[in-house]
Design an enzyme around this catalytic site. Structure first.
Site, PDB file in Angstrom:
ATOM      1  CG  ASN A   1      -7.191   0.868  -0.284  1.00 41.10           C
ATOM      2  OD1 ASN A   1      -7.432  -0.100  -0.996  1.00 41.10           O
ATOM      3  ND2 ASN A   1      -6.069   1.555  -0.350  1.00 41.10           N
ATOM      4  CB  ILE A   2     -11.536  -0.910   4.822  1.00 37.17           C
ATOM      5  CG1 ILE A   2     -12.617  -0.528   3.806  1.00 37.17           C
ATOM      6  CG2 ILE A   2     -12.060  -0.775   6.256  1.00 37.17           C
ATOM      7  CD1 ILE A   2     -13.728  -1.513   3.659  1.00 37.17           C
TER       8      ILE A   2
ATOM      9  CD  GLU B   1      -3.439   8.194  -4.515  1.00 36.85           C
ATOM     10  OE1 GLU B   1      -3.359   7.128  -3.883  1.00 36.85           O
ATOM     11  OE2 GLU B   1      -3.591   9.301  -3.968  1.00 36.85           O
TER      12      GLU B   1
ATOM     13  CG  ASP C   1      -2.001   0.966   1.259  1.00 39.41           C
ATOM     14  OD1 ASP C   1      -2.401   1.407   0.171  1.00 39.41           O
ATOM     15  OD2 ASP C   1      -2.502   1.293   2.359  1.00 39.41           O
TER      16      ASP C   1
HETATM   17  N1  PH4 Z   1      -4.985   3.258   3.196  1.00 36.58           N
HETATM   18  C1  PH4 Z   1      -4.390   2.889   4.483  1.00 36.58           C
HETATM   19  C2  PH4 Z   1      -3.119   3.664   4.761  1.00 36.58           C
HETATM   20  C3  PH4 Z   1      -2.502   3.268   6.083  1.00 36.58           C
HETATM   21  O1  PH4 Z   1       0.924   4.381   7.167  1.00 36.58           O
HETATM   22  P1  PH4 Z   1      -0.361   3.728   7.517  1.00 36.58           P
HETATM   23  O2  PH4 Z   1      -0.200   2.267   7.868  1.00 36.58           O
HETATM   24  O3  PH4 Z   1      -1.121   4.459   8.605  1.00 36.58           O
HETATM   25  O4  PH4 Z   1      -1.207   3.801   6.173  1.00 36.58           O
HETATM   26  O5  PH4 Z   1      -4.221   3.230   2.108  1.00 36.58           O
HETATM   27  C4  PH4 Z   1      -6.314   3.620   3.049  1.00 36.58           C
HETATM   28  O6  PH4 Z   1      -6.731   4.032   1.979  1.00 36.58           O
HETATM   29  C5  PH4 Z   1      -7.245   3.480   4.238  1.00 36.58           C
HETATM   30  O7  PH4 Z   1      -8.334   4.377   4.228  1.00 36.58           O
HETATM   31  P2  PH4 Z   1      -9.158   4.674   5.594  1.00 36.58           P
HETATM   32  O8  PH4 Z   1      -8.286   5.524   6.458  1.00 36.58           O
HETATM   33  O9  PH4 Z   1     -10.396   5.402   5.180  1.00 36.58           O
HETATM   34  O10 PH4 Z   1      -9.466   3.358   6.201  1.00 36.58           O
HETATM   35 ZN    ZN Z   2      -4.547   4.859   0.905  1.00 36.51          ZN
END
Ligand code: PH4
Ligand code: ZN
Length: 309
Positions: free
Chosen positions: A254-255, A134, A82
């Site tokens: 993404n969640i 993206e 990600d």
């Molecule tokens: N992501 C998650 C990103 C997480 O650095 P990190 O581990 O904090 O990064 O790519 C999303 O798109 C999640 O979306 P959300 O915040 O609405 O669940």
């Molecule tokens: Zn993201």
């Protein structure tokens, strides 16, 4: 049962009105909760690892945990990087066996984003992996934002078409008003569905990806707050909007934040209600159950992905 790419998952999702859930993983309990839900729902599944997750849990542990999840459940799982920020981290993940990587060049001008994405696509494709890129910037957006400002941050449909043609990328994350975290909108929730439809019309065969798609369900925020938390003003993307987006090419949702909230609410509750407990299994087991419940709810009621495996 194997690590698979997202190719078949997206091909199938693109033809129907459902999306594959991409859930962020950081430790064993999160992975177990997610895969148990996907198994129960017989749903396609993407587990994704951010740079932050790699730093927290170390890549080798996460890889082995995902391999263990496949062995334990018999699921096919896509393992995805990600928000890869440069070629090196994408290469590292492909070399480690990730089946999918995201190269996030959204902060660069279009030409540089194209160049960087193409470099990753060439490497990943030569090694059997797929790539998400993206275009447009995810950011908190106020509902009364002017069209000019939207064009500066939201994905421009014509650029999306040019981007996909020039990079050969497998899927594209777009910016239509969502943002990461628990504070997504200052006013009423707003997503630019017209823009999404325009993008989908221009690149109908490209699976689109919605980042920042947590709903921040009020009952979980309330539960956190009830048990000593302090997260006022949290607001996410309404579930209806996520369902709507799957009609216009959104194949991956993404969640992360919703899982964090579900897990934290449960741990807070447990520790407040059982102040004498200090065995981590006592609060991590219900936290894992909460993750499973949340993911099952998403798959079944929001993504419409049950029995699509
Ligand atoms: N992501 C998650 C990103 C997480 O650095 P990190 O581990 O904090 O990064 O790519 C999303 O798109 C999640 O979306 P959300 O915040 O609405 O669940
Ligand atoms: Zn993201």
């Amino acid at each position: 049962m194997a690590l698979v790419t997202t190719k078949d998952m997206f091909e199938k999702a693109l033809k129907s009105d459902y999306a594959v859930g991409a859930f962020n993983v950081n430790n064993m309990e999160i992975i177990q909760g997610i895969v148990e839900a996907a198994q129960e729902e017989n749903a396609p599944l993407i587990l994704q690892v951010s740079a932050g997750a790699r730093k927290y849990a170390k890549p080798a542990y996460l890889l082995k945990l995902v391999e263990a999840a496949i062995l334990d459940t018999g699921l096919d799982i896509a393992l995805h990087l990600d928000h890869g920020e440069d070629f090196d981290i994408c290469k590292k993940c492909v070399d480690d066996g990730f089946t999918s990587v995201m190269i996030d060049g959204s902060k660069y001008p279009l030409e540089e984003n194209i160049r960087l994405t193409k470099e990753v696509v060439d490497y990943a494709h030569a090694h059997g992996a797929v790539v998400e890129a993206e275009l447009g910037k995810l950011a908190g957006i106020e509902d009364n934002i002017k069209v000019d400002a939207k064009n500066a941050t939201f994905t421009v449909p014509e650029e999306a078409a040019e981007f996909v043609a020039k990079t050969g990328v497998d899927s594209l994350a777009i910016a239509i008003g969502t943002s990461h975290g628990a504070f997504k909108f200052k006013g009423d929730p707003y997503l630019d569905f017209e823009r999404l439809q325009e993008i989908h019309k221009l690149i109908p065969d490209t699976p689109l990806v919605l980042h920042g798609a947590s709903t921040v369900l009020p009952e979980f925020v309330a539960k956190c707050n009830e048990f000593g938390g302090n997260i006022p003003g949290a607001q996410g993307v309404p579930e209806e909007m996520i369902r709507e987006s799957t009609k216009y090419g959104i194949c991956k949702v993404n969640i992360d934040t919703d899982l964090r909230l579900a897990m934290t609410a449960e741990i807070r509750k447990h520790l407040i209600e059982h102040p004498a407990d200090f065995d981590p299994r006592k609060y991590l087991a219900p936290a894992r159950d909460a993750i499973r419940g949340m993911v099952q709810h998403k798959i079944k009621n929001v993504l419409n992905a049950s029995n699509q495996r």
